[in-house]
Design a protein around this motif. Structure first.
Motif, PDB file in Angstrom:
ATOM      1  N   TYR A 106      -4.660 -39.891   6.995  1.00  0.00           N
ATOM      2  CA  TYR A 106      -4.867 -40.693   5.576  1.00  0.00           C
ATOM      3  C   TYR A 106      -4.015 -39.881   4.566  1.00  0.00           C
ATOM      4  CZ  TYR A 106      -6.445 -43.836   1.826  1.00  0.00           C
ATOM      5  OH  TYR A 106      -6.494 -44.345   0.696  1.00  0.00           O
ATOM      6  N   ALA A 107      -4.243 -38.521   4.417  1.00  0.00           N
ATOM      7  CA  ALA A 107      -3.953 -37.705   3.358  1.00  0.00           C
ATOM      8  C   ALA A 107      -2.411 -37.531   3.471  1.00  0.00           C
ATOM      9  CB  ALA A 107      -4.663 -36.174   3.272  1.00  0.00           C
ATOM     10  N   ILE A 108      -1.899 -37.090   4.679  1.00  0.00           N
ATOM     11  CA  ILE A 108      -0.556 -36.727   4.935  1.00  0.00           C
ATOM     12  C   ILE A 108       0.209 -38.039   4.849  1.00  0.00           C
ATOM     13  CG2 ILE A 108       1.241 -36.222   6.824  1.00  0.00           C
ATOM     14  CD1 ILE A 108      -1.153 -34.229   7.649  1.00  0.00           C
ATOM     15  N   GLY A 109      -0.151 -39.185   5.246  1.00  0.00           N
ATOM     16  CA  GLY A 109       0.500 -40.644   5.243  1.00  0.00           C
ATOM     17  C   GLY A 109       0.530 -40.919   3.732  1.00  0.00           C
ATOM     18  N   HIS A 110      -0.146 -40.843   3.120  1.00  0.00           N
ATOM     19  CA  HIS A 110      -0.127 -41.160   1.636  1.00  0.00           C
ATOM     20  C   HIS A 110       0.725 -40.180   0.840  1.00  0.00           C
ATOM     21  CE1 HIS A 110      -2.029 -45.034   0.840  1.00  0.00           C
ATOM     22  NE2 HIS A 110      -2.958 -44.733   1.666  1.00  0.00           N
ATOM     23  N   LEU A 111       0.504 -38.913   1.000  1.00  0.00           N
ATOM     24  CA  LEU A 111       1.143 -37.773   0.407  1.00  0.00           C
ATOM     25  C   LEU A 111       2.893 -37.956   0.612  1.00  0.00           C
ATOM     26  CD1 LEU A 111       1.183 -35.184  -1.003  1.00  0.00           C
ATOM     27  CD2 LEU A 111       1.056 -34.033   0.950  1.00  0.00           C
ATOM     28  N   LEU A 112       3.323 -38.396   1.923  1.00  0.00           N
ATOM     29  CA  LEU A 112       4.502 -38.588   2.263  1.00  0.00           C
ATOM     30  C   LEU A 112       4.973 -39.677   1.475  1.00  0.00           C
ATOM     31  CD1 LEU A 112       7.118 -38.355   3.993  1.00  0.00           C
ATOM     32  CD2 LEU A 112       6.062 -39.610   5.761  1.00  0.00           C
ATOM     33  N   TYR A 113       4.527 -40.808   1.302  1.00  0.00           N
ATOM     34  CA  TYR A 113       5.048 -42.246   0.482  1.00  0.00           C
ATOM     35  C   TYR A 113       4.936 -41.803  -0.774  1.00  0.00           C
ATOM     36  CZ  TYR A 113       5.054 -45.042   4.599  1.00  0.00           C
ATOM     37  OH  TYR A 113       5.280 -45.575   5.727  1.00  0.00           O
ATOM     38  N   ASP A 114       3.972 -40.982  -1.466  1.00  0.00           N
ATOM     39  CA  ASP A 114       3.933 -40.616  -2.706  1.00  0.00           C
ATOM     40  C   ASP A 114       5.066 -39.642  -3.119  1.00  0.00           C
ATOM     41  OD1 ASP A 114       1.579 -41.863  -3.112  1.00  0.00           O
ATOM     42  OD2 ASP A 114       0.138 -40.517  -3.169  1.00  0.00           O
ATOM     43  N   LEU A 115       5.338 -38.794  -2.371  1.00  0.00           N
ATOM     44  CA  LEU A 115       6.688 -37.955  -2.512  1.00  0.00           C
ATOM     45  C   LEU A 115       7.943 -38.874  -2.567  1.00  0.00           C
ATOM     46  CD1 LEU A 115       5.647 -34.661  -0.271  1.00  0.00           C
ATOM     47  CD2 LEU A 115       5.533 -35.008  -2.904  1.00  0.00           C
ATOM     48  N   ILE A 116       7.867 -39.825  -1.828  1.00  0.00           N
ATOM     49  CA  ILE A 116       9.267 -40.378  -1.789  1.00  0.00           C
ATOM     50  C   ILE A 116       9.214 -41.264  -3.156  1.00  0.00           C
ATOM     51  CG2 ILE A 116      10.342 -42.453  -0.525  1.00  0.00           C
ATOM     52  CD1 ILE A 116       9.118 -41.766   2.005  1.00  0.00           C
ATOM     53  N   TYR A 117       8.181 -41.914  -3.540  1.00  0.00           N
ATOM     54  CA  TYR A 117       7.972 -42.784  -4.754  1.00  0.00           C
ATOM     55  C   TYR A 117       8.316 -41.687  -6.052  1.00  0.00           C
ATOM     56  CZ  TYR A 117       5.331 -46.070  -2.150  1.00  0.00           C
ATOM     57  OH  TYR A 117       4.735 -46.951  -1.404  1.00  0.00           O
ATOM     58  N   LEU A 118       7.810 -40.405  -5.920  1.00  0.00           N
ATOM     59  CA  LEU A 118       8.044 -39.669  -6.796  1.00  0.00           C
ATOM     60  C   LEU A 118       9.589 -39.226  -6.994  1.00  0.00           C
ATOM     61  CD1 LEU A 118       6.687 -37.912  -9.471  1.00  0.00           C
ATOM     62  CD2 LEU A 118       6.430 -35.986  -7.582  1.00  0.00           C
ATOM     63  N   ALA A 119      10.184 -38.908  -5.739  1.00  0.00           N
ATOM     64  CA  ALA A 119      11.511 -38.342  -5.893  1.00  0.00           C
ATOM     65  C   ALA A 119      12.466 -39.682  -6.459  1.00  0.00           C
ATOM     66  CB  ALA A 119      11.948 -38.361  -4.749  1.00  0.00           C
ATOM     67  N   VAL A 120      12.231 -41.005  -6.281  1.00  0.00           N
ATOM     68  CA  VAL A 120      12.822 -42.127  -6.806  1.00  0.00           C
ATOM     69  C   VAL A 120      12.500 -42.520  -8.396  1.00  0.00           C
ATOM     70  CG1 VAL A 120      12.994 -44.641  -6.944  1.00  0.00           C
ATOM     71  CG2 VAL A 120      12.638 -43.379  -4.694  1.00  0.00           C
ATOM     72  N   PHE A 121      11.303 -41.856  -8.658  1.00  0.00           N
ATOM     73  CA  PHE A 121      11.025 -42.107 -10.093  1.00  0.00           C
ATOM     74  C   PHE A 121      11.778 -40.797 -10.840  1.00  0.00           C
ATOM     75  CE2 PHE A 121       8.552 -40.510 -13.459  1.00  0.00           C
ATOM     76  CZ  PHE A 121       8.313 -41.738 -14.410  1.00  0.00           C
ATOM     77  N   ILE A 122      11.768 -39.683 -10.231  1.00  0.00           N
ATOM     78  CA  ILE A 122      12.420 -38.666 -10.838  1.00  0.00           C
ATOM     79  C   ILE A 122      13.810 -38.848 -11.120  1.00  0.00           C
ATOM     80  CG2 ILE A 122      13.150 -35.977 -10.556  1.00  0.00           C
ATOM     81  CD1 ILE A 122      10.411 -35.571  -9.589  1.00  0.00           C
ATOM     82  N   MET A 123      14.401 -39.291 -10.079  1.00  0.00           N
ATOM     83  CA  MET A 123      15.865 -39.530  -9.780  1.00  0.00           C
ATOM     84  C   MET A 123      16.298 -40.610 -11.149  1.00  0.00           C
ATOM     85  SD  MET A 123      17.969 -41.400  -7.070  1.00  0.00           S
ATOM     86  CE  MET A 123      17.697 -43.304  -7.568  1.00  0.00           C
ATOM     87  N   SER A 124      15.297 -41.508 -11.378  1.00  0.00           N
ATOM     88  CA  SER A 124      15.604 -42.429 -12.380  1.00  0.00           C
ATOM     89  C   SER A 124      15.398 -42.109 -14.039  1.00  0.00           C
ATOM     90  CB  SER A 124      14.744 -43.880 -12.227  1.00  0.00           C
ATOM     91  OG  SER A 124      13.394 -43.444 -12.234  1.00  0.00           O
ATOM     92  N   VAL A 125      14.423 -41.097 -14.071  1.00  0.00           N
ATOM     93  CA  VAL A 125      14.205 -40.703 -15.292  1.00  0.00           C
ATOM     94  C   VAL A 125      14.794 -39.414 -15.713  1.00  0.00           C
ATOM     95  CG1 VAL A 125      12.202 -38.905 -14.704  1.00  0.00           C
ATOM     96  CG2 VAL A 125      11.864 -40.456 -17.008  1.00  0.00           C
ATOM     97  N   LEU A 126      15.421 -38.722 -14.816  1.00  0.00           N
ATOM     98  CA  LEU A 126      16.083 -37.338 -15.068  1.00  0.00           C
ATOM     99  C   LEU A 126      17.465 -37.838 -16.059  1.00  0.00           C
ATOM    100  CD1 LEU A 126      16.195 -34.971 -12.142  1.00  0.00           C
ATOM    101  CD2 LEU A 126      15.678 -34.710 -14.457  1.00  0.00           C
TER     102      LEU A 126
END
Length: 484
Positions: free
Chosen positions: A365-385
């Motif tokens: 559960y932790a690894i699965g969500h961590l993977l998706y959360d990191l993808i979400y974060l990467a997309v967010f950072i790309m948009s806010v930078l």
């Protein structure tokens, strides 16, 4: 620039630490293999362990044979197997049952065109009742009662909720009763399913369990979703009945006992075995509200799963073992929990057949969500930078080709956000409005990220246009000086 890189690294580190600390990488609950005694003791231990590892707020299970309740257990915050859950597409088996009752009464012909019963139906003179039951009428996966029409090849199975929405309308047209009245009078009451309902009001009165949505790996309590109009993607006959697993046990016993006067054994066989083949990772056949799986299990299994915005459920019948079970949870965790739920209910079936169940690891559960959360974060950072680096962008305007900068602006701040918005459709063939309902954390990430990129683009366009105007003004002044 270095400051923003440090901020990004710190943010990523905090997300990892938060995910690990909150979810945990090792649930040390009692493993199913430690349980001695009957197969039902092993199922109980297996589900106790799996519910914790999958982070389901509540789970309920009822296992039956023809005469007896073999296991009746709840886990998490659910206190009774009489507590109702929203069933999702498990509702389809009930709607198919209603149709078959009306077939037995001579009021419906399985091979008649649906226009016979719904004269104003779109393409109704080309689609049969049987095709609706098998999902082979050519209707689209994301259509509803307001916009359905044939868009695919008929005879090919394409799972679409609108098929069973139409069947619900046919039940009403033929019986001259509302769907909720018909199913209550002809299914729920005869089977003493006192905690089952086809309306939100009655579901709540019966004690409908609170539902949860999953946001970035955290289950958040939310109000029940329920269809209100024909334009809704999932109707009550297709996915919004409610029932307790105790009631579902009675429902499964009806099938195991050949119909119990509710329906004939011949009609049951048609529902189970008059089906169409479906190619999938595990091939199956879709009948009338039931799927048939022959391999790789030791014996055939009939099942149907269901999912709505706030819960998941599954029903199984093992015809050779003459057993059935119903299992339900009160959260929808589409990318991680859904897969775990499938493996867990499959694991119960394996245990009933004498096999070892699917293992659920403590860190999945932790690894699965961590993977998706990191993808979400990467997309967010790309948009806010780009917004964080506007001062850097202003400096770059002093040099370089404006045409190249304009092209980069269009690429990053127009095409990129459009791509992000279309990503679910491109990758999963799923429109954004479905993502909004079933994967809210992905939806909000997409929406915010695309918006930030658009806003950054507008600001950059203003700066770029100002720079271009300044250049034109400078050129104009230079020419004026020369003319003097």
């Amino acid at each position: 620039m270095k400051k923003y890189i440090k901020i990004t690294i710190i943010t990523l580190a905090m997300l990892v630490i938060c995910s690990v600390c909150t979810v945990g990488f090792a649930d040390r609950t009692r493993a199913y293999a430690d349980s001695a005694g009957s197969v039902y003791d092993r199922i109980d231990a297996y589900l106790s362990d799996a519910t914790s590892k999958a982070h389901f707020p509540s789970m309920s299970i009822t296992v039956v044979d023809k005469e007896n309740v073999l296991l009746s257990k709840t886990y998490g915050s659910c206190k009774s197997t009489n507590t109702p859950f929203l069933l999702g597409s498990v509702s389809k088996s009930f709607t198919a049952l209603c149709i078959m009752q009306l077939v037995e009464q001579g009021k419906i012909d399985l091979d008649a065109k649906i226009s016979k019963y719904l004269p104003k139906s779109t393409d109704g003179n080309r689609i049969t009742i049987r095709q609706l039951l098998n999902h082979t009428g050519g209707l689209g996966e994301h259509q509803n009662l307001d916009n359905y029409k044939i868009v695919g090849k008929q005879g090919v199975h394409v799972y679409a909720n609108v098929n069973y929405s139409l069947l619900g309308k046919i039940v009403e047209a033929v019986s001259d009763k509302s769907y909720e009245s018909y199913i209550a009078e002809n299914v729920f009451r005869p089977l003493n399913m006192s905690k089952s309902a086809a309306t939100l009001k009655e579901s709540i009165e019966n004690g409908l369990i609170c539902g949860y949505e999953n946001w970035f790996g955290f289950n958040i309590k939310t109000t029940p979703k329920y269809p209100k109009a024909d334009g809704d993607w999932i109707s009550v006959p297709a996915g919004y009945l409610s029932a307790s697993t105790a009631d579902l046990g009675k429902y499964l016993q009806m099938y195991l006992n050949g119909g119990q006067g509710i329906i004939s054994s011949d009609s049951i066989n048609k529902m189970f075995y008059e089906n169409v083949s479906v190619n999938a990772s595990i091939p199956y056949c879709y009948g009338m509200g039931w799927t048939l799986i022959n391999e790789p299990l030791k014996e055939p299994a009939l099942r149907h799963s269901g999912l709505v915005e706030t819960g998941m459920s599954t029903i199984y019948i093992l015809p050779e073992s003459e057993k059935g079970f119903a299992i339900a949870v009160n959260t929808n965790d589409y990318f991680v929990g859904k897969d775990l739920m499938d493996r867990i209910d499959w694991g119960v079936a394996l245990l009933l057949m004498g096999d070892e169940p699917n293992q659920i690891d403590g860190n999945e559960y932790a690894i699965g969500h961590l993977l998706y959360d990191l993808i979400y974060l990467a997309v967010f950072i790309m948009s806010v930078l780009p917004l964080c680096l506007l001062n850097v962008y202003k400096k770059t305007l002093k040099t370089g080709n404006l045409a190249i900068k304009t092209a980069a602006l269009v690429l990053l701040h127009l095409l990129a956000p459009m791509f992000i918005l279309l990503l679910p459709q491109i990758v999963f063939s799923t429109p954004l409005w479905v993502v909004r309902a079933f994967v809210p954390d992905m939806y909000i990430t997409i929406l915010i990220s695309a918006t930030l990129l658009f806003v950054g683009g507008i600001i950059k366009a203003i700066l770029l246009n100002t720079k271009r105007n300044n250049i034109y003004i400078s050129i104009y002044r230079t020419r004026c000086k020369r003319q003097r």
